[in-house]
Design an enzyme around this catalytic site. Structure first.
Site, PDB file in Angstrom:
ATOM      1  N   GLU A   1      17.643 -16.304 -87.101  1.00  0.00           N
ATOM      2  CA  GLU A   1      16.260 -16.774 -87.136  1.00  0.00           C
ATOM      3  C   GLU A   1      15.864 -17.504 -85.865  1.00  0.00           C
ATOM      4  O   GLU A   1      14.736 -17.365 -85.384  1.00  0.00           O
ATOM      5  CB  GLU A   1      16.041 -17.677 -88.348  1.00  0.00           C
ATOM      6  CG  GLU A   1      16.077 -16.952 -89.684  1.00  0.00           C
ATOM      7  CD  GLU A   1      17.465 -16.503 -90.111  1.00  0.00           C
ATOM      8  OE1 GLU A   1      18.458 -17.014 -89.554  1.00  0.00           O
ATOM      9  OE2 GLU A   1      17.559 -15.629 -90.999  1.00  0.00           O
TER      10      GLU A   1
ATOM     11  N   HIS B   1      15.747 -19.868-102.310  1.00  0.00           N
ATOM     12  CA  HIS B   1      14.728 -18.848-102.082  1.00  0.00           C
ATOM     13  C   HIS B   1      13.395 -19.359-102.621  1.00  0.00           C
ATOM     14  O   HIS B   1      12.610 -18.596-103.165  1.00  0.00           O
ATOM     15  CB  HIS B   1      15.107 -17.526-102.752  1.00  0.00           C
ATOM     16  CG  HIS B   1      16.323 -16.882-102.156  1.00  0.00           C
ATOM     17  ND1 HIS B   1      17.601 -17.296-102.449  1.00  0.00           N
ATOM     18  CD2 HIS B   1      16.459 -15.872-101.273  1.00  0.00           C
ATOM     19  CE1 HIS B   1      18.465 -16.553-101.777  1.00  0.00           C
ATOM     20  NE2 HIS B   1      17.798 -15.678-101.056  1.00  0.00           N
TER      21      HIS B   1
HETATM   22  C1  LIG Z   1      19.800 -17.578 -92.641  1.00  0.00           C
HETATM   23  C2  LIG Z   1      19.510 -16.475 -93.577  1.00  0.00           C
HETATM   24  N1  LIG Z   1      18.685 -15.493 -93.190  1.00  0.00           N
HETATM   25  C3  LIG Z   1      18.407 -14.472 -94.012  1.00  0.00           C
HETATM   26  C4  LIG Z   1      18.946 -14.413 -95.256  1.00  0.00           C
HETATM   27  C5  LIG Z   1      18.638 -13.265 -96.191  1.00  0.00           C
HETATM   28  N2  LIG Z   1      19.812 -12.405 -96.302  1.00  0.00           N
HETATM   29  C6  LIG Z   1      20.696 -12.578 -97.300  1.00  0.00           C
HETATM   30  S1  LIG Z   1      21.998 -11.587 -97.157  1.00  0.00           S
HETATM   31  C7  LIG Z   1      21.417 -10.875 -95.755  1.00  0.00           C
HETATM   32  C8  LIG Z   1      22.205  -9.815 -95.077  1.00  0.00           C
HETATM   33  C9  LIG Z   1      23.601 -10.210 -94.824  1.00  0.00           C
HETATM   34  O1  LIG Z   1      24.326  -9.148 -94.334  1.00  0.00           O
HETATM   35  P1  LIG Z   1      25.837  -9.289 -93.905  1.00  0.00           P
HETATM   36  O2  LIG Z   1      26.056 -10.595 -93.252  1.00  0.00           O
HETATM   37  O3  LIG Z   1      26.211  -8.088 -93.138  1.00  0.00           O
HETATM   38  O4  LIG Z   1      26.628  -9.348 -95.278  1.00  0.00           O
HETATM   39  P2  LIG Z   1      26.669  -8.291 -96.460  1.00  0.00           P
HETATM   40  O5  LIG Z   1      25.546  -8.661 -97.378  1.00  0.00           O
HETATM   41  O6  LIG Z   1      26.524  -6.931 -95.901  1.00  0.00           O
HETATM   42  O7  LIG Z   1      27.987  -8.500 -97.123  1.00  0.00           O
HETATM   43  C10 LIG Z   1      20.188 -11.432 -95.413  1.00  0.00           C
HETATM   44  C11 LIG Z   1      19.386 -11.017 -94.265  1.00  0.00           C
HETATM   45  C12 LIG Z   1      19.786 -15.470 -95.643  1.00  0.00           C
HETATM   46  N3  LIG Z   1      20.343 -15.507 -96.863  1.00  0.00           N
HETATM   47  N4  LIG Z   1      20.060 -16.472 -94.790  1.00  0.00           N
END
Ligand SMILES: Cc1ncc(C[n+]2csc(CCOP(=O)(O)OP(=O)(O)O)c2C)c(N)n1
Lengths: 351, 327
Positions: B60, B129
């Site tokens: 972010e 959230h």
């Molecule tokens: C700081 C932040 N930004 C955005 C989100 C929303 N969000 C939750 S999970 C995610 C994707 C995470 O992907 P990854 O780190 O590759 O893990 P995976 O879910 O594939 O195991 C996002 C964008 C969040 N929870 N926290």
């Protein structure tokens, strides 16, 4: 019928007994069954949200296996279901959080499911904010080093999370202070919908370790034994005081990101099919068969036992009480008198 | 005029602004193929391509920081942050950088960028959230902060934000996306940043509110109407700059003021409105300026029983209205 042996066992070279590998597989089966149950509860309207991890089980079992269940720390993320089971959380404890019950050990029903925590097992409560757990893990490891406790810390995250500043800042700090921390990354190639090539300009997260002065290893997370070998080495390094290791597990996300996501919108049928072919349960089950430790009968018995355990856990969790609304204001601050609500001035109960 | 959901009105505004001005780019997590987690950016990638619709890495601070650079060098970025709770990693870029660029460069550099972010508690959104973050940002000189409620305003204010020379934090209460519908003209129009609006005229007391609390307040006003309490409801759709005149005019008419906001009550945005009325309309008042805010807990807990206990809603607002009306 005795199973037919077609391959030489590899697990014994890693110091794992036949019982160990069968238990590892048992945890993977349990995690898968529990995972499916979470989705059923969600579809039935009983669970309001599900985030799960089919495809990650092999890596997660390997990740926690070398840890001392009581002494060492595990700092999870929302996909760490199998890892938390191995660390010692029970299916009932997990389902208490899925159903947001008062006795949920993770948060007393305050957090969404998937925010695992267990003070008893040294599993640290996390937020939903991706990346924030990494510096915490470094601090825990630093304290362990200073206090000479011999504790090792394992922390995990998805590959998308490695883009956050917190992630890099944590590794840098850890590299400087050579703390006993193992940085795990479960790379399933997607951060919700964002594919790996838009997340980073390198093919492997592991290469980033060089920038922080620690070894980086990339391992196939669907190969449980290889993943275990890497983790065991990293833990030994940490215990010897030689500092942190970054370990990337290449895994598959067999489910949508969460119950709020439809992955068909951004993943091709071929991609999903290829992922399914790498299912770590099938792969590890195949290995156990090839070395004569598993056959259909034993396999079915294992799945049946996991289903029974999860059924019982579901019943127990469903019977548990919901959080008492009167506890809404508790635990904002340290509250030495549990019966006295904090800050009564600011919130009027309904008339 | 077509009836649109809040979410679709925002989507239209993106399509129209990107078609009108090729400097407009959209960036954020999952804004491309997925069309955003709530679908606000749906169809943009297909229509405008990867160069203008950027699925960013999960970072972010980088999203906002890079948007600042883009704005400095001739683009007009609309950055989407997935949830207000995840705006915190970008706090420094917003507060110390975007908001101060103009002042610290003695007017030489400006930051024409929009940061869109869903906020607020909804069913099952839990601690991370659902946060209300407006007080953090409305505090900061150099930022504009808006929180429109109607689909009409959503489209018109997003356009105004895109065309604004300064950084605008555009707050979208996530409960509005699919629930609130309204008429939205197909043609180009702007709803200016600044003016508040009287959503329901009344003579016994004024309620000042915004976001989902407007929805609940309008219901509460209906509830107390049969009891002979005629509530004037004023929507503060721009939180900064604040439209003092509309507020003071309403107080002059009703002589009583209640401020309703979902954020934690302590040091919340409503305190600023209350202070304004206390300072500048003291002579007009027939009762204390009152606030109804969310309880002082970090955010809405997940369990239904706790969530229900947490929710500032029409019933609670009606209670507060009755209490104030008694003066
Ligand atoms: C700081 C932040 N930004 C955005 C989100 C929303 N969000 C939750 S999970 C995610 C994707 C995470 O992907 P990854 O780190 O590759 O893990 P995976 O879910 O594939 O195991 C996002 C964008 C969040 N929870 N926290």
């Amino acid at each position: 019928m005795t199973p037919e042996i077609t391959a030489k066992p590899q697990h014994t070279n890693l110091g794992l007994s036949d019982g160990d590998v069968l238990r590892m597989y048992g945890y993977m089966v349990l995690a898968r069954v529990l995972d499916e149950r979470m989705w059923q509860l969600q579809r039935a309207g009983k669970a309001r949200f599900v985030v799960s991890a089919p495809g990650h089980e092999g890596a997660q079992v390997a990740m926690v296996w070398p840890l001392d269940r009581e002494r060492d720390w595990f700092v999870p993320y929302y996909r760490s279901l199998a890892a938390c089971l191995v660390k010692g959380m029970t299916p009932t404890e997990i389902l208490l959080s899925v159903l947001a019950k008062a006795t949920d050990p993770s948060s007393g029903g305050r957090q969404m499911p998937g925010h695992y925590s267990s003070p008893r097992l040294r599993i640290l409560s996390g937020s939903s904010t991706v990346g924030t757990q990494y510096p915490h893990a470094v601090g825990i490891a630093y304290a362990a080093k200073v206090r000479r406790t011999g504790e090792v810390v394992v922390v995990s995250i998805g590959e998308g999370g490695t883009s956050e500043g917190d992630w890099h800042e944590a590794l840098n700090f850890a590299g400087v202070h050579r703390v006993p921390c193992i940085f795990c990354v479960e790379n399933n190639r997607y951060a919700i919908s964002v594919p790996l090539h838009k997340q980073m300009a390198v093919d492997s997260v592991a290469v980033r370790a060089a920038g922080y002065g620690m070894p980086g290893v990339s391992v196939d997370g669907c190969d449980v034994l290889e993943a275990y070998r890497v983790m065991r080495e990293a833990c030994e390094r940490a215990r010897r005081g030689e500092g942190p290791t970054l370990v990337e597990f290449r895994v598959e996300r067999l489910s949508p990101h969460s119950s709020e996501d439809q992955q068909e919108r951004y993943r091709s049928p071929e991609d999903l099919e290829a992922a399914r072919r790498r299912d770590p349960l099938v792969r590890f089950g195949g290995y156990l068969r090839s070395v004569g430790l598993l056959d259909d009968t034993r396999d079915q018995a294992l799945w049946a036992r996991a289903r029974r355990e999860v059924d019982e856990a579901t019943e127990a969790a469903e019977r548990a009480p919901d959080p008492d609304p009167a506890t809404l204001l508790r635990h904002v601050y340290h509250d030495p008198e549990p019966d006295r609500p904090a800050d009564p001035v600011y919130w009027i109960p309904r008339e | 005029m077509p009836e649109l959901r809040y979410l679709d009105a925002l989507n239209r505004a993106h399509h129209e602004e990107m078609a009108r001005d090729e400097r407009v780019v959209v960036l954020g997590e999952d804004v491309g193929a997925k069309g955003g987690v709530f679908g606000v950016t749906a169809g943009l990638l297909e229509r405008f391509g990867e160069e203008r619709v950027i699925d960013t890495p999960l970072a972010e601070s980088a999203i906002v920081g890079c948007a600042i650079g883009m704005a400095i060098n001739g683009l007009v970025p609309i950055a989407e942050i997935q949830f207000a709770d995840f705006l915190h990693p970008a706090f420094d870029q917003i507060v110390s950088e975007a908001a101060r660029m103009r002042y610290r460069s003695n007017g030489a550099f400006g930051c024409p960028l929009v940061i869109r972010v869903p906020y607020g508690g909804a069913h099952g959104t839990a601690l991370y959230h659902s946060q209300c973050v407006e007080a953090f940002y409305a505090h900061v000189p150099g930022l504009k902060v808006v929180a429109p409620y109607t689909p009409y305003d959503a489209k018109g204010m997003l356009k105004a934000a895109v065309r604004d020379p300064d950084p605008v934090l555009f707050l979208e209460h996530k409960r509005l996306y699919r629930i609130v519908r309204g008429e939205v003209p197909e043609e180009d129009y702007e709803v200016p940043i600044g003016p508040a609006v009287v959503r329901r005229p009344g003579k016994h007391l004024s309620v000042f509110t915004y976001g989902w609390m407007l929805h609940e307040t309008l219901r509460a006003a209906e509830m107390v109407q049969p009891e002979g309490i005629e509530v004037e409801v004023v929507e503060i759709r721009t939180l900064r700059p604040l439209d003092k005149l509309t507020i003071l005019r309403s107080v002059a008419k009703t002589n009583k003021a209640l401020v309703v906001y979902e954020d934690n009550r302590f040091c919340g945005y409503g305190a600023e409105i209350a202070a304004l009325i206390a300072e500048e309309a003291f002579e007009e008042l027939d009762g204390p300026v009152m606030r109804l805010g969310g309880p002082d807990v970090p955010a809405v807990p997940f369990a239904r029983s706790l969530e229900e206990a947490w929710m500032p809603d029409a019933d609670r607002i009606a209670q507060a209205i009755r209490r104030l009306a008694r003066y």
